[in-house]
Design a protein around this motif. Structure first.
Motif, PDB file in Angstrom:
ATOM      1  N   VAL A 268       0.827  -1.346   0.174  1.00 14.10           N
ATOM      2  CA  VAL A 268      -0.001  -0.216   0.040  1.00 14.10           C
ATOM      3  C   VAL A 268       0.814   1.325   0.004  1.00 14.10           C
ATOM      4  O   VAL A 268       0.753   2.283  -0.757  1.00 14.10           O
ATOM      5  CB  VAL A 268      -0.966  -0.049   1.127  1.00 14.10           C
ATOM      6  CG1 VAL A 268      -1.509   1.432   1.378  1.00 14.10           C
ATOM      7  CG2 VAL A 268      -1.996  -1.225   1.030  1.00 14.10           C
ATOM      8  N   LEU A 269       1.866   1.282   0.967  1.00 12.29           N
ATOM      9  CA  LEU A 269       2.586   2.489   0.665  1.00 12.29           C
ATOM     10  C   LEU A 269       3.484   2.633  -0.570  1.00 12.29           C
ATOM     11  O   LEU A 269       3.599   3.892  -0.977  1.00 12.29           O
ATOM     12  CB  LEU A 269       3.759   2.337   2.099  1.00 12.29           C
ATOM     13  CG  LEU A 269       4.924   3.349   2.021  1.00 12.29           C
ATOM     14  CD1 LEU A 269       4.202   4.809   2.313  1.00 12.29           C
ATOM     15  CD2 LEU A 269       5.971   3.054   3.076  1.00 12.29           C
ATOM     16  N   ASN A 270       4.089   1.591  -1.079  1.00 14.31           N
ATOM     17  CA  ASN A 270       4.709   1.708  -2.350  1.00 14.31           C
ATOM     18  C   ASN A 270       3.799   2.262  -3.503  1.00 14.31           C
ATOM     19  O   ASN A 270       4.260   3.054  -4.219  1.00 14.31           O
ATOM     20  CB  ASN A 270       5.363   0.397  -2.736  1.00 14.31           C
ATOM     21  CG  ASN A 270       6.507  -0.179  -1.817  1.00 14.31           C
ATOM     22  OD1 ASN A 270       7.097   0.874  -1.126  1.00 14.31           O
ATOM     23  ND2 ASN A 270       6.892  -1.066  -1.964  1.00 14.31           N
ATOM     24  N   THR A 271       2.513   1.819  -3.536  1.00 12.65           N
ATOM     25  CA  THR A 271       1.559   2.316  -4.194  1.00 12.65           C
ATOM     26  C   THR A 271       1.139   3.832  -4.212  1.00 12.65           C
ATOM     27  O   THR A 271       1.194   4.633  -5.059  1.00 12.65           O
ATOM     28  CB  THR A 271       0.312   1.512  -4.193  1.00 12.65           C
ATOM     29  OG1 THR A 271       0.521   0.092  -4.388  1.00 12.65           O
ATOM     30  CG2 THR A 271      -0.782   1.859  -5.183  1.00 12.65           C
ATOM     31  N   VAL A 272       1.202   4.396  -2.801  1.00 15.23           N
ATOM     32  CA  VAL A 272       0.762   5.523  -2.506  1.00 15.23           C
ATOM     33  C   VAL A 272       2.023   6.524  -2.951  1.00 15.23           C
ATOM     34  O   VAL A 272       1.843   7.534  -3.515  1.00 15.23           O
ATOM     35  CB  VAL A 272       0.487   5.901  -1.027  1.00 15.23           C
ATOM     36  CG1 VAL A 272       0.637   7.415  -0.817  1.00 15.23           C
ATOM     37  CG2 VAL A 272      -0.851   5.362  -0.890  1.00 15.23           C
ATOM     38  N   LEU A 273       3.475   5.978  -2.613  1.00 11.38           N
ATOM     39  CA  LEU A 273       4.775   6.692  -3.165  1.00 11.38           C
ATOM     40  C   LEU A 273       4.536   6.392  -4.863  1.00 11.38           C
ATOM     41  O   LEU A 273       5.187   7.433  -5.279  1.00 11.38           O
ATOM     42  CB  LEU A 273       5.893   5.713  -2.666  1.00 11.38           C
ATOM     43  CG  LEU A 273       5.969   6.051  -0.905  1.00 11.38           C
ATOM     44  CD1 LEU A 273       7.181   5.279  -0.551  1.00 11.38           C
ATOM     45  CD2 LEU A 273       6.220   7.523  -0.705  1.00 11.38           C
ATOM     46  N   LEU A 274       4.349   5.786  -5.285  1.00 13.08           N
ATOM     47  CA  LEU A 274       4.180   5.707  -6.929  1.00 13.08           C
ATOM     48  C   LEU A 274       3.243   6.818  -7.416  1.00 13.08           C
ATOM     49  O   LEU A 274       3.829   7.616  -8.247  1.00 13.08           O
ATOM     50  CB  LEU A 274       3.664   4.253  -7.507  1.00 13.08           C
ATOM     51  CG  LEU A 274       4.717   3.291  -7.602  1.00 13.08           C
ATOM     52  CD1 LEU A 274       4.003   1.902  -7.779  1.00 13.08           C
ATOM     53  CD2 LEU A 274       5.937   3.451  -8.656  1.00 13.08           C
ATOM     54  N   PHE A 275       2.270   7.063  -6.795  1.00 17.08           N
ATOM     55  CA  PHE A 275       1.438   8.236  -7.128  1.00 17.08           C
ATOM     56  C   PHE A 275       2.234   9.480  -6.849  1.00 17.08           C
ATOM     57  O   PHE A 275       2.277  10.378  -7.660  1.00 17.08           O
ATOM     58  CB  PHE A 275       0.012   8.160  -6.140  1.00 17.08           C
ATOM     59  CG  PHE A 275      -0.645   9.435  -6.528  1.00 17.08           C
ATOM     60  CD1 PHE A 275      -1.443   9.714  -7.524  1.00 17.08           C
ATOM     61  CD2 PHE A 275      -0.500  10.577  -5.481  1.00 17.08           C
ATOM     62  CE1 PHE A 275      -2.219  10.967  -7.575  1.00 17.08           C
ATOM     63  CE2 PHE A 275      -1.029  11.653  -5.730  1.00 17.08           C
ATOM     64  CZ  PHE A 275      -1.969  11.868  -6.765  1.00 17.08           C
ATOM     65  N   ALA A 276       2.778   9.665  -5.668  1.00 15.30           N
ATOM     66  CA  ALA A 276       3.402  10.823  -5.497  1.00 15.30           C
ATOM     67  C   ALA A 276       4.670  11.076  -6.217  1.00 15.30           C
ATOM     68  O   ALA A 276       4.868  12.157  -6.705  1.00 15.30           O
ATOM     69  CB  ALA A 276       4.050  10.732  -3.948  1.00 15.30           C
ATOM     70  N   LEU A 277       5.455   9.961  -6.606  1.00 18.45           N
ATOM     71  CA  LEU A 277       6.573  10.418  -7.479  1.00 18.45           C
ATOM     72  C   LEU A 277       6.125  10.537  -9.017  1.00 18.45           C
ATOM     73  O   LEU A 277       6.845  11.319  -9.662  1.00 18.45           O
ATOM     74  CB  LEU A 277       7.724   9.106  -7.560  1.00 18.45           C
ATOM     75  CG  LEU A 277       8.621   8.958  -6.240  1.00 18.45           C
ATOM     76  CD1 LEU A 277       9.276   7.798  -6.401  1.00 18.45           C
ATOM     77  CD2 LEU A 277       9.220  10.149  -6.345  1.00 18.45           C
ATOM     78  N   GLY A 278       5.181   9.997  -9.415  1.00 17.01           N
ATOM     79  CA  GLY A 278       4.829  10.011 -10.651  1.00 17.01           C
ATOM     80  C   GLY A 278       3.955  11.436 -10.929  1.00 17.01           C
ATOM     81  O   GLY A 278       4.236  12.117 -11.807  1.00 17.01           O
ATOM     82  N   ALA A 279       3.237  12.113  -9.959  1.00 14.70           N
ATOM     83  CA  ALA A 279       2.865  13.319  -9.996  1.00 14.70           C
ATOM     84  C   ALA A 279       3.972  14.197  -9.771  1.00 14.70           C
ATOM     85  O   ALA A 279       3.859  15.341 -10.653  1.00 14.70           O
ATOM     86  CB  ALA A 279       1.901  13.489  -8.745  1.00 14.70           C
ATOM     87  N   SER A 280       5.045  13.980  -9.084  1.00 21.17           N
ATOM     88  CA  SER A 280       6.052  14.681  -8.895  1.00 21.17           C
ATOM     89  C   SER A 280       6.918  14.846 -10.169  1.00 21.17           C
ATOM     90  O   SER A 280       7.366  16.112 -10.528  1.00 21.17           O
ATOM     91  CB  SER A 280       7.071  14.545  -7.581  1.00 21.17           C
ATOM     92  OG  SER A 280       7.968  15.147  -7.574  1.00 21.17           O
ATOM     93  N   ALA A 281       6.965  13.930 -10.842  1.00 25.88           N
ATOM     94  CA  ALA A 281       7.820  13.818 -12.249  1.00 25.88           C
ATOM     95  C   ALA A 281       7.036  14.606 -13.079  1.00 25.88           C
ATOM     96  O   ALA A 281       7.422  15.347 -13.780  1.00 25.88           O
ATOM     97  CB  ALA A 281       7.849  12.366 -12.752  1.00 25.88           C
ATOM     98  N   ALA A 282       5.806  14.554 -13.123  1.00 28.12           N
ATOM     99  CA  ALA A 282       4.816  15.511 -14.114  1.00 28.12           C
ATOM    100  C   ALA A 282       4.908  16.797 -14.002  1.00 28.12           C
ATOM    101  O   ALA A 282       5.066  17.553 -14.670  1.00 28.12           O
ATOM    102  CB  ALA A 282       3.380  14.880 -14.085  1.00 28.12           C
ATOM    103  N   ARG A 283       4.970  17.048 -12.522  1.00 31.04           N
ATOM    104  CA  ARG A 283       5.048  18.271 -12.203  1.00 31.04           C
ATOM    105  C   ARG A 283       6.296  19.056 -12.569  1.00 31.04           C
ATOM    106  O   ARG A 283       6.759  20.209 -13.224  1.00 31.04           O
ATOM    107  CB  ARG A 283       4.904  18.916 -10.811  1.00 31.04           C
ATOM    108  CG  ARG A 283       3.435  18.460 -10.174  1.00 31.04           C
ATOM    109  CD  ARG A 283       2.408  19.664 -10.714  1.00 31.04           C
ATOM    110  NE  ARG A 283       2.717  20.838 -10.233  1.00 31.04           N
ATOM    111  CZ  ARG A 283       2.071  21.823 -10.448  1.00 31.04           C
ATOM    112  NH1 ARG A 283       1.485  22.096 -11.696  1.00 31.04           N
ATOM    113  NH2 ARG A 283       2.272  23.129 -10.016  1.00 31.04           N
ATOM    114  N   THR A 284       7.570  18.235 -12.191  1.00 21.60           N
ATOM    115  CA  THR A 284       8.936  18.510 -12.710  1.00 21.60           C
ATOM    116  C   THR A 284       8.855  18.988 -14.347  1.00 21.60           C
ATOM    117  O   THR A 284       9.644  19.781 -14.860  1.00 21.60           O
ATOM    118  CB  THR A 284       9.945  17.672 -12.413  1.00 21.60           C
ATOM    119  OG1 THR A 284       9.575  17.399 -10.947  1.00 21.60           O
ATOM    120  CG2 THR A 284      11.105  17.854 -12.878  1.00 21.60           C
TER     121      THR A 284
END
Length: 177
Positions: free
Chosen positions: A131-147
């Motif tokens: 579950v944590l890794n899935t939430v972190l995948l969302f966070a990194l994916g969104a962060s990469a898109a913002r970058t």
């Protein structure tokens, strides 16, 4: 020279030092590491089998370190094959540059080690890690898109797509068990 995520000519212009590099490389490697950790923890958590979370933590960490080293060395070989010159200190730097992949598995390793210490059951640690890794995948994916300069809505969509990978692993784990 061919370009690969985080290793193209744009990186050559970036200041030296692992933390000052452009963030695309560590975002890419972090996402890769989270997917790797999720797949490993799902595969190592065998229902009905004898729980050994300490050994599972070691396998997750060693696999991440080996994958990072192999990925870095593959870049060295590709550069050498493309006529990019002789290999030197760049070889070691290419392998060390894969640190975000190994760092991304550390929360999973920590949860498994907590289970080995008896703080919780291995099944709980594995499920929580997924579950944590899935939430972190969302966070990194969104962060990469913002970058990359995308807006908030587009970044959330990108994060959801990355999160989908984690959800697929969770669904596969549930179906296989």
């Amino acid at each position: 020279m061919t370009e690969c995520a985080g290793h193209g000519p744009a990186d050559a212009a970036a200041p030296r030092g692992m933390l000052r590099r452009r963030p695309e490389g560590w975002l890419f490697k972090g996402i890769y590491g989270l997917v790797l950790a999720s797949a490993l923890v799902a595969a190592l958590d065998v229902p009905g089998g004898e729980a050994n979370p300490g050994q599972d933590a070691l396998w997750v960490l060693l696999t991440a370190l080996t994958s990072g080293a192999a990925h870095g060395y593959a870049h060295v070989i590709a550069q050498r094959a493309s006529g990019g010159g002789r290999a030197g200190p760049g070889r070691v730097r290419a392998v060390i540059a894969e640190w975000p992949l190994a760092a991304a598995v550390l929360p999973t390793v920590a949860m498994l080690l907590a289970a080995a210490a008896g703080w919780w059951a291995e099944d709980t640690a594995a499920d929580t890690a997924l579950v944590l890794n899935t939430v972190l995948l969302f966070a990194l994916g969104a962060s990469a898109a913002r970058t990359a300069g995308l807006g908030r809505l587009s970044s959330c969509r990108a994060g959801l797509l990355d999160m989908l990978i984690g959800l697929v692993i969770i669904a596969a784990d549930a179906l296989i068990e």
